[in-house]
Structures are given as structure tokens and as C-alpha cells.
Enzyme design. Structure first.
Site, PDB file in Angstrom:
ATOM      1  CG  HIS A  20      -4.975  13.508  -0.602  1.00 33.03           C
ATOM      2  ND1 HIS A  20      -4.637  13.680   0.683  1.00 33.03           N
ATOM      3  CD2 HIS A  20      -5.288  15.333  -0.592  1.00 33.03           C
ATOM      4  CE1 HIS A  20      -4.580  14.315   1.934  1.00 33.03           C
ATOM      5  NE2 HIS A  20      -4.568  15.812   0.663  1.00 33.03           N
ATOM      6  CE  LYS A  44       0.823  19.897   7.156  1.00 32.05           C
ATOM      7  NZ  LYS A  44       0.068  19.399   6.512  1.00 32.05           N
ATOM      8  NE  ARG A  93      -9.999  20.111   2.914  1.00 29.31           N
ATOM      9  CZ  ARG A  93      -8.915  20.189   4.131  1.00 29.31           C
ATOM     10  NH1 ARG A  93      -8.586  19.193   4.846  1.00 29.31           N
ATOM     11  NH2 ARG A  93      -8.090  21.423   4.090  1.00 29.31           N
ATOM     12  CB  SER A 131      -4.187  14.087   6.944  1.00 29.89           C
ATOM     13  OG  SER A 131      -3.665  14.292   5.241  1.00 29.89           O
TER      14      SER A 131
HETATM   15  N1  COA Z   1      -8.978  15.988   0.609  1.00 35.97           N
HETATM   16  C1  COA Z   1      -8.912  15.896   2.504  1.00 35.97           C
HETATM   17  N2  COA Z   1      -8.224  17.022   2.323  1.00 35.97           N
HETATM   18  C2  COA Z   1      -6.941  17.657   2.003  1.00 35.97           C
HETATM   19  C3  COA Z   1      -7.290  17.639   0.478  1.00 35.97           C
HETATM   20  C4  COA Z   1      -8.619  17.037   0.049  1.00 35.97           C
HETATM   21  N3  COA Z   1      -8.876  17.566  -1.339  1.00 35.97           N
HETATM   22  N4  COA Z   1      -6.883  18.828  -0.160  1.00 35.97           N
HETATM   23  C5  COA Z   1      -5.997  19.189   1.719  1.00 35.97           C
HETATM   24  N5  COA Z   1      -5.762  18.962   2.574  1.00 35.97           N
HETATM   25  C6  COA Z   1      -5.920  18.888   3.996  1.00 35.97           C
HETATM   26  C7  COA Z   1      -5.019  17.666   4.008  1.00 35.97           C
HETATM   27  O1  COA Z   1      -5.996  16.827   4.795  1.00 35.97           O
HETATM   28  C8  COA Z   1      -3.705  18.156   5.182  1.00 35.97           C
HETATM   29  O2  COA Z   1      -5.083  17.922   6.576  1.00 35.97           O
HETATM   30  P1  COA Z   1      -3.812  17.769   7.656  1.00 35.97           P
HETATM   31  O3  COA Z   1      -3.728  19.456   7.750  1.00 35.97           O
HETATM   32  O4  COA Z   1      -5.786  17.741   8.951  1.00 35.97           O
HETATM   33  O5  COA Z   1      -3.291  17.569   7.835  1.00 35.97           O
HETATM   34  C9  COA Z   1      -4.091  19.469   5.141  1.00 35.97           C
HETATM   35  O6  COA Z   1      -4.619  19.592   3.787  1.00 35.97           O
HETATM   36  C10 COA Z   1      -2.464  19.423   4.319  1.00 35.97           C
HETATM   37  O7  COA Z   1      -2.996  19.384   2.676  1.00 35.97           O
HETATM   38  P2  COA Z   1      -1.811  18.333   1.903  1.00 35.97           P
HETATM   39  O8  COA Z   1      -2.628  18.070   0.975  1.00 35.97           O
HETATM   40  O9  COA Z   1      -1.855  16.954   2.568  1.00 35.97           O
HETATM   41  O10 COA Z   1      -0.810  19.441   1.351  1.00 35.97           O
HETATM   42  P3  COA Z   1      -0.264  20.117   2.212  1.00 35.97           P
HETATM   43  O11 COA Z   1      -0.785  21.637   2.221  1.00 35.97           O
HETATM   44  O12 COA Z   1       0.886  20.108   2.895  1.00 35.97           O
HETATM   45  O13 COA Z   1       1.299  20.860   0.652  1.00 35.97           O
HETATM   46  C11 COA Z   1       3.081  21.958  -0.086  1.00 35.97           C
HETATM   47  C12 COA Z   1       1.376  21.757   0.570  1.00 35.97           C
HETATM   48  C13 COA Z   1       3.660  20.607  -0.475  1.00 35.97           C
HETATM   49  C14 COA Z   1       1.830  22.217  -1.270  1.00 35.97           C
HETATM   50  C15 COA Z   1       3.927  23.064  -0.392  1.00 35.97           C
HETATM   51  O14 COA Z   1       4.457  22.654   1.418  1.00 35.97           O
HETATM   52  C16 COA Z   1       4.938  22.861  -0.984  1.00 35.97           C
HETATM   53  O15 COA Z   1       4.406  23.902  -2.359  1.00 35.97           O
HETATM   54  N6  COA Z   1       5.985  22.523  -0.283  1.00 35.97           N
HETATM   55  C17 COA Z   1       6.554  23.107  -1.220  1.00 35.97           C
HETATM   56  C18 COA Z   1       8.000  23.890  -0.526  1.00 35.97           C
HETATM   57  C19 COA Z   1       7.943  25.390  -1.526  1.00 35.97           C
HETATM   58  O16 COA Z   1       7.825  25.620  -2.381  1.00 35.97           O
HETATM   59  N7  COA Z   1       6.620  26.430  -0.311  1.00 35.97           N
HETATM   60  C20 COA Z   1       6.590  27.627  -1.174  1.00 35.97           C
HETATM   61  C21 COA Z   1       5.616  28.072  -1.384  1.00 35.97           C
HETATM   62  S1  COA Z   1       4.814  29.706  -1.575  1.00 35.97           S
END
Ligand code: COA
Length: 172
Positions: A20, A44, A93, A131
Site C-alpha cells: 500500500h 470484513k 498485484r 494485510s
Molecule cells: N499491496 C498489498 N496488499 C494489497 C494491495 C497492495 N498494493 N492492494 C490490495 N491489497 C490487499 C490488502 O492487503 C488486503 O488484503 P487482505 O484481503 O489479505 O486483508 C486486500 O487487498 C484488501 O485491500 P485494501 O487495499 O485494504 O482495500 P479493499 O479492497 O478492502 O478496499 C474499497 C475496498 C474500500 C475500495 C471498496 O470496498 C469501497 O469502495 N467501499 C465503499 C463502498 C462502495 O462504494 N462500494 C461500491 C463499490 S462498487
């Protein structure tokens, strides 16, 4: 009037990893202002509260004045509108990340036609960092120093040391 180009880097960041951090540091060079948006109500179950996750992001990125850390709830497109953003940045990734990101980009574009997504391929050496791996290694007292910024190691370990002691008390 000077246009301020704001990008949003949203995530759960439970906790922030070096992957990140790499994306945030590269994204900040593409805009004037980078809003790192920490999701509050993730579907989550998170190991860290939204305040703790946002604090860790703040600590890890404190040397970058163009970075603003916010917590958000609800739809990303609403935050996008409020911030007057020009794009959302996300790291890629793997192929499975691409599928998820493409779906999210398409859904958000339907909700807000002005919505744009900027996908940055992640550094190859960080392609397998996540994560959940950090949480798992930390929960067994393993070395997470190659996976997360040095400045937040203590906070992450602190959470799991407490949990391990509690578990041990319950098991004894
Ligand atoms: N390096 C390391 N890990 C990464 C990464 C990177 N560059 N990019 C993603 N990841 C991993 C994280 O480590 C995490 O791993 P885990 O599942 O093992 O815990 C996983 O990917 C989740 O990633 P994170 O980057 O924390 O974000 P997310 O995918 O949880 O985020 C949102 C999602 C917040 C962008 C999305 O849920 C959102 O926009 N929510 C708001 C509601 C909404 O508008 N919904 C409609 C969307 S269609």
C-alpha cells in the site's frame, strides 16, 4: 483559478502494508493532493478499528504533505464527489486483483460517469504481500519487518501480543 488535482486511494488498510505504501508514494507524484481514504464499515471483520488503521496510515505517510488521511463510510463515489477528485488509484498485484478492480471501476462509473480509476501495477517484490498475511505472521509473533513500514511495526505487534496473552490465559 489553479486547478488542484485530487486523487483518492481508498482501502481497508487492516493494516497498511509496504505494498500500500508503495502505491501511495507513487500516486502522490501523479496529483497535487492524495486523499487516503480508510473504510470505516467494511463488511470484513477488521483486526484494527478505523481510527487505529487511519493512525497507522498517517504515521507511515507523515513525510508527505500532499497526503490527507480521512475515514469514510458509505459509497466511494460520494467521497469522490465531496473531494472533487479526478481519479481513484488502486494497486494491482495479480489477475484476480484486476477482475475485482475492473468490476469496482465499472460499478462506480455507472454510479458517477465522471469517475475514473488509475490502476498502478504493484512492485513485483511486494506482489504477495497482503494485510491478512501480515496479521497471520504477527499473530504467531513472526517477523513482519519486511512487510510493513517500520514506524507501525510496534502498533501491529502490540495488538497481537495482547491477543496471544489473552488466548494463553484462556487455554491454561
Ligand atoms: N499491496 C498489498 N496488499 C494489497 C494491495 C497492495 N498494493 N492492494 C490490495 N491489497 C490487499 C490488502 O492487503 C488486503 O488484503 P487482505 O484481503 O489479505 O486483508 C486486500 O487487498 C484488501 O485491500 P485494501 O487495499 O485494504 O482495500 P479493499 O479492497 O478492502 O478496499 C474499497 C475496498 C474500500 C475500495 C471498496 O470496498 C469501497 O469502495 N467501499 C465503499 C463502498 C462502495 O462504494 N462500494 C461500491 C463499490 S462498487
Amino acid at each position: 483559478m489553479i486547478e488542484v488535482r485530487t486523487m483518492i486511494y481508498p482501502g481497508t488498510f487492516d493494516p497498511l502494508t509496504n505494498g500500500h505504501l508503495d502505491i501511495a508514494r507513487r500516486a502522490v507524484r501523479l496529483c497535487d493532493r492524495l486523499v487516503v481514504a480508510v473504510l470505516i464499515n467494511s463488511a470484513k471483520q477488521t483486526a484494527f478499528s478505523a481510527a487505529e488503521r487511519a493512525d497507522m496510515v498517517q504515521i507511515a505517510l507523515q513525510d508527505l504533505p500532499a497526503v490527507h488521511v480521512v475515514r469514510f463510510d458509505g459509497l466511494l463515489v460520494d467521497l469522490y464527489r465531496r473531494e472533487g477528485a479526478c481519479a481513484v488509484v488502486r494497486g494491482l498485484r495479480s489477475e484476480s486483483d484486476f477482475r475485482f478492480e475492473a468490476e469496482m471501476a465499472a460499478a462506480n462509473k455507472l454510479l458517477l460517469p465522471a469517475y475514473e480509476t488509475c490502476l498502478l501495477p504493484c512492485r513485483i517484490d511486494l506482489a504477495f504481500t497482503s494485510s491478512s498475511i501480515v496479521r497471520e505472521v504477527a499473530s504467531f509473533g513472526g517477523d513482519i519487518s519486511g512487510m510493513v513500514p517500520a514506524a507501525i511495526i510496534g502498533r501491529i505487534q502490540g495488538r497481537f501480543v495482547g491477543r496471544r496473552s489473552q488466548q494463553k490465559l484462556e487455554d491454561d
